[in-house]
Design a protein around this motif. Structure first.
Motif, PDB file in Angstrom:
ATOM      1  N   ILE A 254     -17.487  24.759  39.974  1.00  0.00           N
ATOM      2  CA  ILE A 254     -17.029  24.078  38.770  1.00  0.00           C
ATOM      3  C   ILE A 254     -16.145  24.998  37.941  1.00  0.00           C
ATOM      4  O   ILE A 254     -15.995  26.175  38.251  1.00  0.00           O
ATOM      5  CB  ILE A 254     -18.213  23.520  37.949  1.00  0.00           C
ATOM      6  N   SER A 255     -15.577  24.473  36.888  1.00  0.00           N
ATOM      7  CA  SER A 255     -14.565  25.191  36.105  1.00  0.00           C
ATOM      8  C   SER A 255     -15.029  26.548  35.594  1.00  0.00           C
ATOM      9  O   SER A 255     -14.231  27.457  35.459  1.00  0.00           O
ATOM     10  CB  SER A 255     -14.096  24.328  34.936  1.00  0.00           C
ATOM     11  N   ALA A 256     -16.296  26.717  35.338  1.00  0.00           N
ATOM     12  CA  ALA A 256     -16.806  28.010  34.868  1.00  0.00           C
ATOM     13  C   ALA A 256     -17.015  28.986  36.022  1.00  0.00           C
ATOM     14  O   ALA A 256     -17.522  30.080  35.830  1.00  0.00           O
ATOM     15  CB  ALA A 256     -18.117  27.796  34.115  1.00  0.00           C
ATOM     16  N   GLY A 257     -16.622  28.580  37.251  1.00  0.00           N
ATOM     17  CA  GLY A 257     -16.760  29.433  38.413  1.00  0.00           C
ATOM     18  C   GLY A 257     -18.162  29.434  39.002  1.00  0.00           C
ATOM     19  O   GLY A 257     -18.503  30.299  39.792  1.00  0.00           O
ATOM     20  N   LYS A 258     -18.967  28.451  38.626  1.00  0.00           N
ATOM     21  CA  LYS A 258     -20.349  28.374  39.093  1.00  0.00           C
ATOM     22  C   LYS A 258     -20.478  27.342  40.214  1.00  0.00           C
ATOM     23  O   LYS A 258     -19.902  26.276  40.132  1.00  0.00           O
ATOM     24  CB  LYS A 258     -21.272  28.001  37.936  1.00  0.00           C
ATOM     25  N   PRO A 259     -21.257  27.674  41.258  1.00  0.00           N
ATOM     26  CA  PRO A 259     -21.451  26.720  42.347  1.00  0.00           C
ATOM     27  C   PRO A 259     -22.435  25.615  41.977  1.00  0.00           C
ATOM     28  O   PRO A 259     -23.346  25.822  41.176  1.00  0.00           O
ATOM     29  CB  PRO A 259     -22.007  27.584  43.481  1.00  0.00           C
ATOM     30  N   MET A 260     -22.227  24.436  42.560  1.00  0.00           N
ATOM     31  CA  MET A 260     -23.131  23.285  42.417  1.00  0.00           C
ATOM     32  C   MET A 260     -22.866  22.359  43.583  1.00  0.00           C
ATOM     33  O   MET A 260     -21.978  22.597  44.372  1.00  0.00           O
ATOM     34  CB  MET A 260     -22.931  22.571  41.074  1.00  0.00           C
ATOM     35  N   PHE A 261     -23.690  21.320  43.735  1.00  0.00           N
ATOM     36  CA  PHE A 261     -23.413  20.347  44.783  1.00  0.00           C
ATOM     37  C   PHE A 261     -23.788  18.947  44.348  1.00  0.00           C
ATOM     38  O   PHE A 261     -24.592  18.749  43.451  1.00  0.00           O
ATOM     39  CB  PHE A 261     -24.115  20.710  46.102  1.00  0.00           C
ATOM     40  N   ASN A 262     -23.139  17.968  44.983  1.00  0.00           N
ATOM     41  CA  ASN A 262     -23.454  16.549  44.812  1.00  0.00           C
ATOM     42  C   ASN A 262     -24.070  16.042  46.101  1.00  0.00           C
ATOM     43  O   ASN A 262     -23.675  16.454  47.189  1.00  0.00           O
ATOM     44  CB  ASN A 262     -22.186  15.727  44.530  1.00  0.00           C
ATOM     45  N   LEU A 263     -25.011  15.120  45.975  1.00  0.00           N
ATOM     46  CA  LEU A 263     -25.587  14.417  47.112  1.00  0.00           C
ATOM     47  C   LEU A 263     -24.975  13.029  47.114  1.00  0.00           C
ATOM     48  O   LEU A 263     -24.959  12.357  46.076  1.00  0.00           O
ATOM     49  CB  LEU A 263     -27.107  14.333  46.980  1.00  0.00           C
ATOM     50  N   LYS A 264     -24.440  12.611  48.267  1.00  0.00           N
ATOM     51  CA  LYS A 264     -23.751  11.325  48.353  1.00  0.00           C
ATOM     52  C   LYS A 264     -24.469  10.357  49.281  1.00  0.00           C
ATOM     53  O   LYS A 264     -25.043  10.758  50.296  1.00  0.00           O
ATOM     54  CB  LYS A 264     -22.325  11.525  48.857  1.00  0.00           C
ATOM     55  N   ALA A 265     -24.413   9.085  48.935  1.00  0.00           N
ATOM     56  CA  ALA A 265     -24.925   8.011  49.786  1.00  0.00           C
ATOM     57  C   ALA A 265     -23.953   7.801  50.942  1.00  0.00           C
ATOM     58  O   ALA A 265     -22.830   8.315  50.932  1.00  0.00           O
ATOM     59  CB  ALA A 265     -25.056   6.730  48.970  1.00  0.00           C
ATOM     60  N   GLY A 266     -24.357   7.019  51.920  1.00  0.00           N
ATOM     61  CA  GLY A 266     -23.497   6.717  53.054  1.00  0.00           C
ATOM     62  C   GLY A 266     -22.176   6.090  52.640  1.00  0.00           C
ATOM     63  O   GLY A 266     -21.164   6.241  53.321  1.00  0.00           O
ATOM     64  N   SER A 267     -22.160   5.411  51.493  1.00  0.00           N
ATOM     65  CA  SER A 267     -20.940   4.789  50.986  1.00  0.00           C
ATOM     66  C   SER A 267     -20.001   5.791  50.320  1.00  0.00           C
ATOM     67  O   SER A 267     -18.883   5.449  49.961  1.00  0.00           O
ATOM     68  CB  SER A 267     -21.298   3.717  49.952  1.00  0.00           C
ATOM     69  N   GLY A 268     -20.476   7.047  50.131  1.00  0.00           N
ATOM     70  CA  GLY A 268     -19.670   8.057  49.460  1.00  0.00           C
ATOM     71  C   GLY A 268     -19.959   8.169  47.977  1.00  0.00           C
ATOM     72  O   GLY A 268     -19.449   9.066  47.316  1.00  0.00           O
ATOM     73  N   GLN A 269     -20.776   7.267  47.451  1.00  0.00           N
ATOM     74  CA  GLN A 269     -21.116   7.304  46.027  1.00  0.00           C
ATOM     75  C   GLN A 269     -22.056   8.473  45.754  1.00  0.00           C
ATOM     76  O   GLN A 269     -23.003   8.722  46.492  1.00  0.00           O
ATOM     77  CB  GLN A 269     -21.793   6.004  45.617  1.00  0.00           C
ATOM     78  N   VAL A 270     -21.797   9.228  44.675  1.00  0.00           N
ATOM     79  CA  VAL A 270     -22.664  10.331  44.278  1.00  0.00           C
ATOM     80  C   VAL A 270     -23.977   9.752  43.763  1.00  0.00           C
ATOM     81  O   VAL A 270     -23.993   8.923  42.853  1.00  0.00           O
ATOM     82  CB  VAL A 270     -22.003  11.214  43.191  1.00  0.00           C
ATOM     83  N   ILE A 271     -25.088  10.199  44.372  1.00  0.00           N
ATOM     84  CA  ILE A 271     -26.402   9.703  43.967  1.00  0.00           C
ATOM     85  C   ILE A 271     -27.282  10.810  43.399  1.00  0.00           C
ATOM     86  O   ILE A 271     -28.379  10.543  42.923  1.00  0.00           O
ATOM     87  CB  ILE A 271     -27.122   8.996  45.135  1.00  0.00           C
ATOM     88  N   GLY A 272     -26.791  12.034  43.427  1.00  0.00           N
ATOM     89  CA  GLY A 272     -27.527  13.150  42.846  1.00  0.00           C
ATOM     90  C   GLY A 272     -26.604  14.327  42.627  1.00  0.00           C
ATOM     91  O   GLY A 272     -25.653  14.523  43.383  1.00  0.00           O
ATOM     92  N   THR A 273     -26.870  15.088  41.588  1.00  0.00           N
ATOM     93  CA  THR A 273     -26.068  16.265  41.268  1.00  0.00           C
ATOM     94  C   THR A 273     -26.999  17.424  40.957  1.00  0.00           C
ATOM     95  O   THR A 273     -27.935  17.266  40.169  1.00  0.00           O
ATOM     96  CB  THR A 273     -25.153  16.000  40.055  1.00  0.00           C
ATOM     97  N   SER A 274     -26.747  18.572  41.569  1.00  0.00           N
ATOM     98  CA  SER A 274     -27.564  19.745  41.308  1.00  0.00           C
ATOM     99  C   SER A 274     -27.181  20.357  39.961  1.00  0.00           C
ATOM    100  O   SER A 274     -26.151  20.019  39.384  1.00  0.00           O
ATOM    101  CB  SER A 274     -27.362  20.799  42.395  1.00  0.00           C
ATOM    102  N   GLN A 275     -27.992  21.272  39.538  1.00  0.00           N
ATOM    103  CA  GLN A 275     -27.613  22.083  38.383  1.00  0.00           C
ATOM    104  C   GLN A 275     -26.506  23.031  38.829  1.00  0.00           C
ATOM    105  O   GLN A 275     -26.268  23.186  40.023  1.00  0.00           O
ATOM    106  CB  GLN A 275     -28.811  22.884  37.899  1.00  0.00           C
ATOM    107  N   SER A 276     -25.837  23.666  37.901  1.00  0.00           N
ATOM    108  CA  SER A 276     -24.887  24.713  38.278  1.00  0.00           C
ATOM    109  C   SER A 276     -25.675  26.013  38.381  1.00  0.00           C
ATOM    110  O   SER A 276     -26.671  26.212  37.694  1.00  0.00           O
ATOM    111  CB  SER A 276     -23.756  24.840  37.257  1.00  0.00           C
ATOM    112  N   TYR A 277     -25.235  26.865  39.296  1.00  0.00           N
ATOM    113  CA  TYR A 277     -25.908  28.132  39.527  1.00  0.00           C
ATOM    114  C   TYR A 277     -25.032  29.262  39.023  1.00  0.00           C
ATOM    115  O   TYR A 277     -23.830  29.117  38.890  1.00  0.00           O
ATOM    116  CB  TYR A 277     -26.248  28.277  41.014  1.00  0.00           C
TER     117      TYR A 277
END
Length: 60
Positions: free
Chosen positions: A10-33
């Motif tokens: 992300i913009s602050a240079g911190k890693p994170m991830f999104n979990l996506k459904a089979g349709s590609g829709q984001v269904i979960g977002t991690s915290q930034s590390y």
């Protein structure tokens, strides 16, 4: 991580991830590390909790 996980820096240079459904829709977002080593811990956690998951690290 498999295609359901979208790793990002992300913009602050911190890693994170999104979990996506089979349709590609984001269904979960991690915290930034705070660091790359924390991001590596994410990968290790996902691998140990989902041993058959494929890893696709897009942060390097």
């Amino acid at each position: 991580m498999d295609e359901r996980y979208e790793c990002k820096i992300i913009s602050a240079g911190k890693p994170m991830f999104n979990l996506k459904a089979g349709s590609g829709q984001v269904i979960g977002t991690s915290q930034s590390y705070t660091s790359a080593s924390a991001s590596e811990n994410i990968d290790a956690s996902v691998e140990s909790n989902a041993p058959s998951a494929r890893v696709d690290d897009q942060t390097t």
